[in-house]
Design a protein around this motif. Structure first.
Motif, PDB file in Angstrom:
ATOM      1  N   ALA A  39      82.818  68.492  66.789  1.00  0.00           N
ATOM      2  CA  ALA A  39      82.606  68.488  64.772  1.00  0.00           C
ATOM      3  C   ALA A  39      84.787  67.932  64.835  1.00  0.00           C
ATOM      4  O   ALA A  39      84.862  67.220  64.104  1.00  0.00           O
ATOM      5  N   ALA A  40      85.445  68.586  65.585  1.00  0.00           N
ATOM      6  CA  ALA A  40      86.730  69.008  65.190  1.00  0.00           C
ATOM      7  C   ALA A  40      86.986  67.425  65.838  1.00  0.00           C
ATOM      8  O   ALA A  40      87.582  66.719  65.554  1.00  0.00           O
ATOM      9  N   GLN A  41      86.554  66.787  66.942  1.00  0.00           N
ATOM     10  CA  GLN A  41      86.957  65.581  67.316  1.00  0.00           C
ATOM     11  C   GLN A  41      86.228  64.157  66.050  1.00  0.00           C
ATOM     12  O   GLN A  41      86.860  64.025  66.634  1.00  0.00           O
ATOM     13  N   ALA A  42      84.978  64.112  65.925  1.00  0.00           N
ATOM     14  CA  ALA A  42      84.658  63.221  65.132  1.00  0.00           C
ATOM     15  C   ALA A  42      85.314  63.623  63.397  1.00  0.00           C
ATOM     16  O   ALA A  42      85.788  62.399  63.296  1.00  0.00           O
ATOM     17  N   ALA A  43      86.024  64.696  63.063  1.00  0.00           N
ATOM     18  CA  ALA A  43      86.899  64.185  62.088  1.00  0.00           C
ATOM     19  C   ALA A  43      87.956  64.451  61.863  1.00  0.00           C
ATOM     20  O   ALA A  43      88.758  63.363  61.677  1.00  0.00           O
ATOM     21  N   VAL A 177      91.443  67.171  54.190  1.00  0.00           N
ATOM     22  CA  VAL A 177      91.031  68.737  53.709  1.00  0.00           C
ATOM     23  C   VAL A 177      89.201  68.193  53.228  1.00  0.00           C
ATOM     24  O   VAL A 177      88.374  68.692  54.005  1.00  0.00           O
ATOM     25  N   ALA A 178      89.312  67.196  52.232  1.00  0.00           N
ATOM     26  CA  ALA A 178      87.703  66.561  51.783  1.00  0.00           C
ATOM     27  C   ALA A 178      87.470  66.157  53.623  1.00  0.00           C
ATOM     28  O   ALA A 178      85.951  66.760  53.643  1.00  0.00           O
ATOM     29  N   THR A 179      87.716  65.590  54.062  1.00  0.00           N
ATOM     30  CA  THR A 179      87.101  65.525  55.419  1.00  0.00           C
ATOM     31  C   THR A 179      86.764  66.058  56.601  1.00  0.00           C
ATOM     32  O   THR A 179      85.791  66.737  56.935  1.00  0.00           O
ATOM     33  N   LEU A 180      88.215  67.101  56.976  1.00  0.00           N
ATOM     34  CA  LEU A 180      87.459  68.929  57.413  1.00  0.00           C
ATOM     35  C   LEU A 180      86.087  69.203  56.997  1.00  0.00           C
ATOM     36  O   LEU A 180      85.764  69.557  57.805  1.00  0.00           O
ATOM     37  N   GLN A 181      86.345  69.050  55.362  1.00  0.00           N
ATOM     38  CA  GLN A 181      84.908  70.440  55.094  1.00  0.00           C
ATOM     39  C   GLN A 181      83.841  69.530  56.016  1.00  0.00           C
ATOM     40  O   GLN A 181      83.093  69.735  55.870  1.00  0.00           O
ATOM     41  N   ARG A 182      84.050  67.996  55.104  1.00  0.00           N
ATOM     42  CA  ARG A 182      82.702  67.167  55.616  1.00  0.00           C
ATOM     43  C   ARG A 182      81.715  67.239  56.903  1.00  0.00           C
ATOM     44  O   ARG A 182      80.900  67.329  57.587  1.00  0.00           O
ATOM     45  N   HIS A 183      83.075  67.895  57.357  1.00  0.00           N
ATOM     46  CA  HIS A 183      82.705  67.183  59.704  1.00  0.00           C
ATOM     47  C   HIS A 183      82.412  69.575  59.719  1.00  0.00           C
ATOM     48  O   HIS A 183      81.923  69.828  60.645  1.00  0.00           O
ATOM     49  N   GLY A 184      82.543  70.275  58.452  1.00  0.00           N
ATOM     50  CA  GLY A 184      82.469  70.989  59.175  1.00  0.00           C
ATOM     51  C   GLY A 184      83.466  72.080  59.962  1.00  0.00           C
ATOM     52  O   GLY A 184      83.010  73.465  59.928  1.00  0.00           O
ATOM     53  N   VAL A 185      84.413  71.487  59.242  1.00  0.00           N
ATOM     54  CA  VAL A 185      86.133  72.087  60.210  1.00  0.00           C
ATOM     55  C   VAL A 185      85.778  73.304  58.425  1.00  0.00           C
ATOM     56  O   VAL A 185      86.999  72.788  57.759  1.00  0.00           O
ATOM     57  N   HIS A 186      86.048  74.271  58.734  1.00  0.00           N
ATOM     58  CA  HIS A 186      86.715  75.356  57.839  1.00  0.00           C
ATOM     59  C   HIS A 186      88.046  76.235  57.525  1.00  0.00           C
ATOM     60  O   HIS A 186      88.466  76.601  57.024  1.00  0.00           O
TER      61      HIS A 186
END
Length: 347
Positions: A39-43, A177-186
């Motif tokens: 998820a981090a890599q995709a974000a 921030v919105a992109t990170l959250q969309r990829h499940g990074v919180h």
């Protein structure tokens, strides 16, 4: 290194992953805690593409959509704009009105005249001639005069030159921030050139960041909770020297056409990174005499200013959040705008 440039370790945080990107002429750093690697890599891949696209669209002096639009304005013509630039104009108009024009991204021509369209500091070019500044004040462009017509922008004043530097990092931070959250990074800290936005995951400690002292070193620290942003403006990074040898910040006062005077550093903590970014610049322009009134009108519960005389103005809520490493001379008791960093605006 800007105001919130140092990230200090919390107590027993999850393992961190740190990524750096070059955007808006500065290093963007994204710290991730405990994120799923895929998820981090995709974000991060999406963020790299997004931020570089914004750089190509928003840059104020290197070839970009904004410079192309400015050329059209100077020729008295309309220009097609990408959606991201249209959105900047939509966001800027009410913020400029709320600050009585102390924030106005239509003054790019003035920024260029003072030599601040550069990445090399301090500025050594001559200052604008008095008659140039007088003519500019006589026919001052305003973002209110920029009209959106479908996909096009048109300015009512050919002097209008867009420069979104005082809000670009805030808008970019909200998108990151919105992109990170969309990829499940919180659980992350986004550092765009020293301005930071935080996400704090369940059970994680807050992010602790240091405030740069305009007189050198670290002035103090602040802990950021989930969805909080810390933005700053100062005279310590992008500046030129006056004939008398005083620092002149890159933040210009649209009322006078001159570099803003009276402040050395302003820090704003808020849940809206766009407001925090704009407010830090507008408060710097307002100076010590206008700090309280503008902070109140913008509903800023958490803000502080260090003046160019090493004096401190601070709100009650900010005073409770910051741990100072030294004690500037107080210009009075903390300004009571409520106990929270998002105090409601005055009626």
């Amino acid at each position: 290194m800007l105001a919130a440039s140092l990230v200090l370790a919390g107590c027993s945080p999850p393992p961190e992953r740190v990524e750096q990107l070059l955007v808006f002429g500065a290093t963007a750093e994204i710290r991730l805690r405990g994120a799923d690697p895929e998820a981090a890599q995709a974000a991060l891949a999406e963020l790299s593409a997004e931020l570089n696209q914004r750089h190509r669209e928003w840059h104020a002096w290197q070839p970009s959509d904004v410079t192309r639009i400015n050329e059209a304005f100077a020729a008295g013509q309309a220009a097609e704009a990408p959606e991201s630039v249209l959105e900047l104009v939509r966001l800027a108009k009410p913020l400029s009105e709320a600050t009585d024009g102390l924030f106005d991204p239509a003054i790019g021509g003035l920024v260029e005249a003072w030599g601040f369209h550069t990445s090399t500091y301090p500025i050594l070019t001559p200052t604008p001639r008095d008659e140039v500044l007088a003519a500019w004040r006589e026919d001052r462009p305003r973002i209110a005069g920029v009209q959106i017509q479908g996909r096009q922008l048109r300015a009512d004043n050919p002097r209008t030159q867009l420069d979104f530097a005082a809000m670009a990092e805030g808008v970019a931070a909200s998108q990151v921030v919105a992109t990170l959250q969309r990829h499940g990074v919180h659980d992350a800290l986004v550092n765009l050139g020293g301005d930071v936005s935080a996400l704090v995951g369940k059970g994680s400690p807050p992010w602790r960041v240091a405030l740069r002292d305009p007189y050198g070193g670290v002035m103090g620290t602040v802990e950021l909770g989930n969805a909080e942003s810390l933005f700053s403006s100062g005279n310590y990074n992008k500046f030129r020297y006056s004939a008398a040898g005083a620092r002149q910040a890159h933040i210009l006062d649209p009322r006078t056409g001159q570099p803003a005077r009276g402040a050395a550093s302003v820090v704003v903590l808020h849940t809206d990174p766009v407001l925090a970014d704009v407010a830090a610049s507008a408060l710097f322009v307002a100076g010590p005499s206008g700090f309280a009134d503008l902070a109140r009108r913008l509903g800023l519960g958490c803000a502080l200013m260090v003046t160019d005389e090493n004096e401190l103005l601070v709100t009650v809520a900010m005073n409770a959040r910051v741990t100072l490493a030294r004690d500037p001379v107080s210009l009075g008791p903390p300004l009571d705008l409520g106990p929270a960093c998002t105090a409601p605006p005055s009626p």
